[in-house]
Design a protein around this motif. Structure first.
Motif, PDB file in Angstrom:
ATOM      1  N   GLY A 155     108.089 109.253  28.281  1.00 55.71           N
ATOM      2  CA  GLY A 155     107.049 109.359  27.260  1.00 55.71           C
ATOM      3  C   GLY A 155     106.304 108.070  26.963  1.00 55.71           C
ATOM      4  O   GLY A 155     105.346 108.067  26.192  1.00 55.71           O
ATOM      5  N   THR A 156     106.739 106.965  27.571  1.00 49.55           N
ATOM      6  CA  THR A 156     106.111 105.665  27.341  1.00 49.55           C
ATOM      7  C   THR A 156     105.399 105.206  28.600  1.00 49.55           C
ATOM      8  O   THR A 156     105.867 105.452  29.711  1.00 49.55           O
ATOM      9  CB  THR A 156     107.168 104.612  26.951  1.00 49.55           C
ATOM     10  OG1 THR A 156     107.838 105.035  25.765  1.00 49.55           O
ATOM     11  CG2 THR A 156     106.534 103.249  26.694  1.00 49.55           C
ATOM     12  N   ASP A 157     104.276 104.536  28.436  1.00 44.90           N
ATOM     13  CA  ASP A 157     103.607 103.948  29.585  1.00 44.90           C
ATOM     14  C   ASP A 157     104.605 103.065  30.323  1.00 44.90           C
ATOM     15  O   ASP A 157     105.271 102.214  29.714  1.00 44.90           O
ATOM     16  CB  ASP A 157     102.417 103.113  29.110  1.00 44.90           C
ATOM     17  CG  ASP A 157     101.725 102.389  30.243  1.00 44.90           C
ATOM     18  OD1 ASP A 157     100.798 102.956  30.825  1.00 44.90           O
ATOM     19  OD2 ASP A 157     102.148 101.248  30.552  1.00 44.90           O
ATOM     20  N   SER A 158     104.729 103.232  31.626  1.00 42.66           N
ATOM     21  CA  SER A 158     105.767 102.526  32.392  1.00 42.66           C
ATOM     22  C   SER A 158     105.602 101.012  32.311  1.00 42.66           C
ATOM     23  O   SER A 158     106.584 100.279  32.144  1.00 42.66           O
ATOM     24  CB  SER A 158     105.741 102.974  33.857  1.00 42.66           C
ATOM     25  OG  SER A 158     106.172 104.309  33.974  1.00 42.66           O
ATOM     26  N   PHE A 159     104.362 100.530  32.431  1.00 39.37           N
ATOM     27  CA  PHE A 159     104.134  99.088  32.346  1.00 39.37           C
ATOM     28  C   PHE A 159     104.575  98.565  30.985  1.00 39.37           C
ATOM     29  O   PHE A 159     105.277  97.543  30.890  1.00 39.37           O
ATOM     30  CB  PHE A 159     102.659  98.782  32.587  1.00 39.37           C
ATOM     31  CG  PHE A 159     102.327  97.315  32.532  1.00 39.37           C
ATOM     32  CD1 PHE A 159     102.497  96.518  33.644  1.00 39.37           C
ATOM     33  CD2 PHE A 159     101.852  96.746  31.361  1.00 39.37           C
ATOM     34  CE1 PHE A 159     102.191  95.154  33.591  1.00 39.37           C
ATOM     35  CE2 PHE A 159     101.551  95.394  31.295  1.00 39.37           C
ATOM     36  CZ  PHE A 159     101.716  94.591  32.412  1.00 39.37           C
ATOM     37  N   ILE A 160     104.183  99.263  29.927  1.00 39.32           N
ATOM     38  CA  ILE A 160     104.551  98.833  28.574  1.00 39.32           C
ATOM     39  C   ILE A 160     106.065  98.894  28.363  1.00 39.32           C
ATOM     40  O   ILE A 160     106.638  98.069  27.644  1.00 39.32           O
ATOM     41  CB  ILE A 160     103.825  99.697  27.521  1.00 39.32           C
ATOM     42  CG1 ILE A 160     102.322  99.414  27.544  1.00 39.32           C
ATOM     43  CG2 ILE A 160     104.381  99.444  26.123  1.00 39.32           C
ATOM     44  CD1 ILE A 160     101.957  97.966  27.216  1.00 39.32           C
ATOM     45  N   SER A 161     106.739  99.837  29.016  1.00 38.11           N
ATOM     46  CA  SER A 161     108.194  99.914  28.871  1.00 38.11           C
ATOM     47  C   SER A 161     108.850  98.640  29.388  1.00 38.11           C
ATOM     48  O   SER A 161     109.864  98.177  28.834  1.00 38.11           O
ATOM     49  CB  SER A 161     108.744 101.143  29.611  1.00 38.11           C
ATOM     50  OG  SER A 161     108.706 100.981  31.018  1.00 38.11           O
ATOM     51  N   PHE A 162     108.270  98.034  30.424  1.00 37.83           N
ATOM     52  CA  PHE A 162     108.818  96.772  30.930  1.00 37.83           C
ATOM     53  C   PHE A 162     108.417  95.599  30.045  1.00 37.83           C
ATOM     54  O   PHE A 162     109.136  94.595  29.963  1.00 37.83           O
ATOM     55  CB  PHE A 162     108.383  96.545  32.376  1.00 37.83           C
ATOM     56  CG  PHE A 162     109.097  97.442  33.350  1.00 37.83           C
ATOM     57  CD1 PHE A 162     110.451  97.252  33.613  1.00 37.83           C
ATOM     58  CD2 PHE A 162     108.444  98.486  33.973  1.00 37.83           C
ATOM     59  CE1 PHE A 162     111.125  98.086  34.488  1.00 37.83           C
ATOM     60  CE2 PHE A 162     109.111  99.326  34.856  1.00 37.83           C
ATOM     61  CZ  PHE A 162     110.461  99.124  35.104  1.00 37.83           C
ATOM     62  N   VAL A 163     107.293  95.720  29.371  1.00 42.04           N
ATOM     63  CA  VAL A 163     106.921  94.707  28.376  1.00 42.04           C
ATOM     64  C   VAL A 163     107.954  94.708  27.248  1.00 42.04           C
ATOM     65  O   VAL A 163     108.421  93.644  26.811  1.00 42.04           O
ATOM     66  CB  VAL A 163     105.510  94.965  27.816  1.00 42.04           C
ATOM     67  CG1 VAL A 163     105.217  94.018  26.640  1.00 42.04           C
ATOM     68  CG2 VAL A 163     104.463  94.803  28.901  1.00 42.04           C
ATOM     69  N   TYR A 164     108.345  95.897  26.795  1.00 40.22           N
ATOM     70  CA  TYR A 164     109.388  95.997  25.771  1.00 40.22           C
ATOM     71  C   TYR A 164     110.687  95.379  26.275  1.00 40.22           C
ATOM     72  O   TYR A 164     111.384  94.660  25.535  1.00 40.22           O
ATOM     73  CB  TYR A 164     109.639  97.461  25.404  1.00 40.22           C
ATOM     74  CG  TYR A 164     108.601  98.079  24.500  1.00 40.22           C
ATOM     75  CD1 TYR A 164     108.202  97.449  23.334  1.00 40.22           C
ATOM     76  CD2 TYR A 164     108.034  99.321  24.797  1.00 40.22           C
ATOM     77  CE1 TYR A 164     107.247  98.014  22.496  1.00 40.22           C
ATOM     78  CE2 TYR A 164     107.084  99.899  23.970  1.00 40.22           C
ATOM     79  CZ  TYR A 164     106.696  99.244  22.819  1.00 40.22           C
ATOM     80  OH  TYR A 164     105.753  99.808  21.993  1.00 40.22           O
ATOM     81  N   SER A 165     111.039  95.677  27.532  1.00 33.41           N
ATOM     82  CA  SER A 165     112.273  95.119  28.098  1.00 33.41           C
ATOM     83  C   SER A 165     112.213  93.599  28.124  1.00 33.41           C
ATOM     84  O   SER A 165     113.206  92.921  27.855  1.00 33.41           O
ATOM     85  CB  SER A 165     112.497  95.661  29.514  1.00 33.41           C
ATOM     86  OG  SER A 165     112.733  97.052  29.492  1.00 33.41           O
ATOM     87  N   TYR A 166     111.047  93.067  28.445  1.00 34.84           N
ATOM     88  CA  TYR A 166     110.859  91.611  28.444  1.00 34.84           C
ATOM     89  C   TYR A 166     111.068  91.050  27.037  1.00 34.84           C
ATOM     90  O   TYR A 166     111.810  90.076  26.841  1.00 34.84           O
ATOM     91  CB  TYR A 166     109.461  91.270  28.947  1.00 34.84           C
ATOM     92  CG  TYR A 166     109.071  89.822  28.769  1.00 34.84           C
ATOM     93  CD1 TYR A 166     109.432  88.870  29.712  1.00 34.84           C
ATOM     94  CD2 TYR A 166     108.349  89.408  27.647  1.00 34.84           C
ATOM     95  CE1 TYR A 166     109.089  87.532  29.536  1.00 34.84           C
ATOM     96  CE2 TYR A 166     107.998  88.080  27.472  1.00 34.84           C
ATOM     97  CZ  TYR A 166     108.377  87.140  28.419  1.00 34.84           C
ATOM     98  OH  TYR A 166     108.044  85.820  28.237  1.00 34.84           O
TER      99      TYR A 166
END
Length: 243
Positions: A155-166
């Motif tokens: 449900g989350t933009d994949s790129f943004i999900s990695f931004v959150y992980s960062y």
């Protein structure tokens, strides 16, 4: 190959039952605990073994004699035993054999980064194990040109999900890893598009906040996002030079 999948499924079953035992202990449900223990023992009896490590040894011997082929179900099972066995620490066993199979599959290109692996239809490239000894192998997936960054990650933009992980990284090594993923993706994402899809088949379309807008929102309260914003600025400058 079917025997390997069966064994990996059995390890997953043992894991789940072990997790349930802890859950039922907290509820003091002794009958449920015994039921889980009996099911685990039944699995051990199936292989004439005493514990999960002995099953791992059987798998290790088995994979030496088979040719690993491109197989979505196999990699899903491997990711499950690598991810969950250590993340929740319910079972203590050596997962190096599973990591070695995983490495073989990735290093030999026997995968599609857009395979639907997760229980909520997450693509493979968003489900890779967060284990520092596998970071370099994982980057072979992220650098694969066929990654479709328009697929949603739960449900989350994949790129943004990695931004959150960062942003949520707990160590310098982990933060560097996620920044490397973002660097790899940054030239392949559309920062202004609001259209995303459940799978690479693109049969179902969703509208989300654009990456540009989301990064702007995140920058208001997260000064640690600046290295990512710098990458975006560099990309914009590069694109402007090309025009």
């Amino acid at each position: 190959m079917s025997e390997l999948k069966t064994m990996l499924n059995d390890i997953n079953t043992i894991y789940q039952l072990s997790y349930y035992i802890i859950y039922y202990k907290n509820l003091e449900q002794k009958d449920k605990i015994e039921e889980c223990k009996n099911r685990i023992q039944s699995t051990y009896n199936k292989y004439n073994i005493k514990n999960i490590n002995e099953l791992v040894l059987i798998i290790e011997g088995y994979v030496k004699n088979i040719e690993i082929i491109k197989d979505e179900e196999l990699i899903r099972l491997l990711l499950y035993v690598i991810l969950d066995s250590k993340k929740r620490k319910v079972l203590e066993y050596n997962d190096e054999i599973f990591k070695n199979i995983y490495k073989y599959i990735i290093e030999n290109g026997l995968f599609d980064p857009n395979w639907i692996i997760g229980t909520s239809s997450e693509p493979l490239f968003t489900m890779l194990p967060n284990s520092s000894d596998l970071y370099s192998v994982n980057m072979l997936v992220f650098n694969n040109e066929s990654i479709d960054w328009n697929i949603l990650n739960n449900g989350t933009d994949s790129f943004i999900s990695f931004v959150y992980s960062y942003l949520n990284s707990s160590s310098y090594i982990e933060k560097s890893y996620y920044l490397e993923i973002i660097k790899s993706a940054i030239d392949r994402v559309d920062f202004d598009s609001i259209k995303r899809y459940k799978t690479s088949q693109k049969k179902v379309c969703y509208e989300v906040i654009s990456i540009s807008e989301k990064l702007k929102q995140l920058s208001d309260n997260n000064p640690s996002i600046n290295p990512i914003l710098d990458l975006v600025v560099q990309k914009v400058k590069t694109n402007n030079r090309k025009v």
